[in-house]
Design an enzyme around this catalytic site. Structure first.
Site, PDB file in Angstrom:
ATOM      1  N   ASN A   7       0.881  -1.171   0.000  1.00 50.26           N
ATOM      2  CA  ASN A   7       0.000   0.000   0.000  1.00 50.26           C
ATOM      3  C   ASN A   7       0.918   1.221   0.000  1.00 50.26           C
ATOM      4  OD1 ASN A   7      -1.811   2.016   0.462  1.00 50.26           O
ATOM      5  ND2 ASN A   7      -2.750   1.092   2.283  1.00 50.26           N
ATOM      6  N   ARG A 214     -12.282  15.202   7.613  1.00 50.57           N
ATOM      7  CA  ARG A 214     -13.047  15.551   6.405  1.00 50.57           C
ATOM      8  C   ARG A 214     -14.490  15.865   6.778  1.00 50.57           C
ATOM      9  NH1 ARG A 214     -11.457  10.193   3.468  1.00 50.57           N
ATOM     10  NH2 ARG A 214      -9.218  10.325   3.755  1.00 50.57           N
TER      11      ARG A 214
END
Ligand code: ADP
Length: 351
Positions: A7, A214
Site C-alpha cells: 500500500n 473531512r
C-alpha cells in the site's frame, strides 16, 4: 506462494507478506517519511528496495490502488494498458494514484518478471446503479469530466461482507447488509446479494459521513460562500475541507475519537457535539440504506472506531431498529484489506 501486498501512499509504503493459500501472515512493516526533508528515502524505489532486501523471496505482488474509475470493476494484472489507465486516473485522484503508481513502477524495476496485480478501492462499487451514482449536475459533466459517485474503501466493505456471510453461514446472494467502515476516513455501504448498491463516499472520499478531518456532506453553495468571505483560493479551501474539518474542525480538539470520547465524558461540550454529530450522520445513512435495501440481515461495524469503540456503536444503534419486526444482527468484524488483496492476487495469478 508468497504474496507481498503493498500500500504505497504519498510518503509511506506499508506492506504485508502472506503465504497463500494458507493466508498465513509471514511479516509486515512500513517505511515512512519518503521524500521528506532529512529522510534517507528519496523515493518509493529506495524505500521498496530496503523492504525487498529483508523479504528476499516473493512470488507475486498485490497493490492497493485507490482509483480505477469506470475502467476497472475487478482486480487486474499489471500491463501497459493498466498503467495507462492508472495514470489517466491520477487527474481525478491526485492525492493517491500517483503514489500507488510509484509503488508499481518501483516493484517492476526491483522484481523484474514477478507478476503484479492491482486491486482498486473503487472496483467493488462499480455495481452501484446509475440512479445512485449520477449527481444532479449537467449530464455533460459525467460524459466529459467523468464526474460521478465512485465510492472508496471497496476492499474493506467487500472483505467484511464476505466474513459476515461466513459467520452467518448464509451465502452472500441471500443477504442484505449495511457495512460501516468507521476509521479516520469513514464510509458506509449498502450491499444487496453481495453487490454494492450505494455508498456514502462520492467522486472523492470527501462525501458522506463526518470523518476525522473531512467534512462529509455539506451544502455545495457554502463552499463558494466561505471562499468569498474568507478570501480563500481553491487549494486553501480544499485543504480546509479535507484536513481541518470533521471531528477535528467541530471539536477544535482532535480528530481522534478516543480522545473526544474522553473529553466529552469530562464535560467538554464541543467534544460531545462532535461525537453527537458523527453518530447522527451514521444513523441517518443507515436509515437511508435500510430503505434502499428494503430489509436488512446484518449491520456491520469495522475499522478503528467501528471495531474498538463500543460506546459509539451503542449510540449509533440506540433504538435504531425498533420499528422493524425482524431485527438485523449487529456485528463487529475487524477489516483486513491486505488479506483481501492477497486473496484476489492469488486468485488472478493462479488463473
Ligand atoms: P485509518 O486507517 O482510516 O487511518 P483507523 O481505522 O486506524 O483509521 O481509525 C482511526 C480512528 O479510530 C481514530 O478516531 C481513533 O481514535 C479510533 N480508534 C479507537 N480505538 C482504536 C484503536 N485501538 N486503534 C486504532 N484506532 C482506534
Amino acid at each position: 506462494m508468497k504474496i507481498l501486498v503493498i500500500n504505497s501512499g504519498s510518503s509511506s509504503i506499508k506492506y504485508k507478506l502472506f503465504d497463500m493459500p494458507s493466508e498465513c501472515l509471514i511479516s509486515k512493516g512500513a517505511i515512512e517519511h519518503i521524500g521528506e526533508d532529512g529522510s534517507k528515502f528519496n523515493n518509493h524505489y529506495s524505500g521498496l528496495k530496503i523492504i525487498l532486501e529483508e523479504i528476499k523471496l516473493v512470488d507475486a505482488v498485490g497493490h492497493r490502488v485507490v482509483h480505477g474509475a469506470e475502467d476497472f470493476n475487478k482486480p487486474a494484472l499489471v500491463n501497459s494498458r493498466v498503467i495507462k489507465v492508472i495514470k489517466k486516473c491520477c487527474a481525478i485522484a491526485p492525492l493517491h494514484n500517483p503514489a500507488n503508481l510509484s509503488g508499481i513502477l518501483a516493484t517492476a524495476k526491483l522484481l523484474p518478471g514477478v507478476k503484479q496485480v492491482v486491486v482498486f478501492d473503487t472496483a467493488f462499487h462499480q455495481t452501484i446503479p446509475e440512479r445512485a451514482f449520477i449527481y444532479g449536475l449537467p449530464y455533460d459533466y459525467y460524459q466529459k469530466l467523468r464526474v460521478r459517485k465512485y465510492g472508496f474503501h471497496g476492499t474493506s466493505h467487500e472483505y467484511v461482507a464476505a466474513e459476515a456471510s461466513r459467520i452467518l453461514k448464509k451465502p452472500l446472494n441471500k443477504l442484505k447488509l449495511i457495512t460501516c467502515h468507521l476509521g479516520n476516513g469513514c464510509s458506509i455501504t449498502a450491499i444487496d446479494q453481495g453487490k454494492s448498491v450505494d455508498t456514502s463516499m462520492g467522486f472523492t472520499p470527501l462525501e458522506g459521513l463526518v470523518m476525522g478531518t473531512r467534512c462529509g456532506d455539506v451544502d455545495p453553495a457554502l463552499i463558494t460562500h466561505i471562499m468569498r468571505k474568507k478570501n480563500l483560493d481553491t487549494k486553501q479551501m480544499d485543504s480546509i475541507l479535507n484536513k481541518e474539518s470533521g471531528l477535528k474542525g467541530i471539536s477544535g480538539i482532535s480528530n481522534d475519537m478516543r480522545l473526544l470520547e474522553e473529553k466529552a465524558n469530562l464535560g467538554s461540550k464541543r467534544a460531545k457535539l462532535a461525537v453527537d454529530i458523527f453518530v447522527y450522520r451514521v444513523r441517518k445513512y443507515i436509515g437511508a440504506y435500510l430503505t434502499v435495501l428494503g430489509g436488512l440481515d446484518a449491520l456491520i461495524f469495522t475499522a478503528g472506531i467501528g471495531e474498538n469503540q463500543p460506546a459509539v456503536r451503542e449510540s449509533i444503534c440506540q433504538g435504531l431498529f425498533s420499528c422493524l419486526r425482524k431485527k438485523p444482527r449487529i456485528m463487529v468484524i475487524p477489516t483486513n484489506e491486505e488479506l483481501m488483496i492477497a486473496r484476489q492476487t492469488y486468485k488472478l495469478i493462479k488463473r
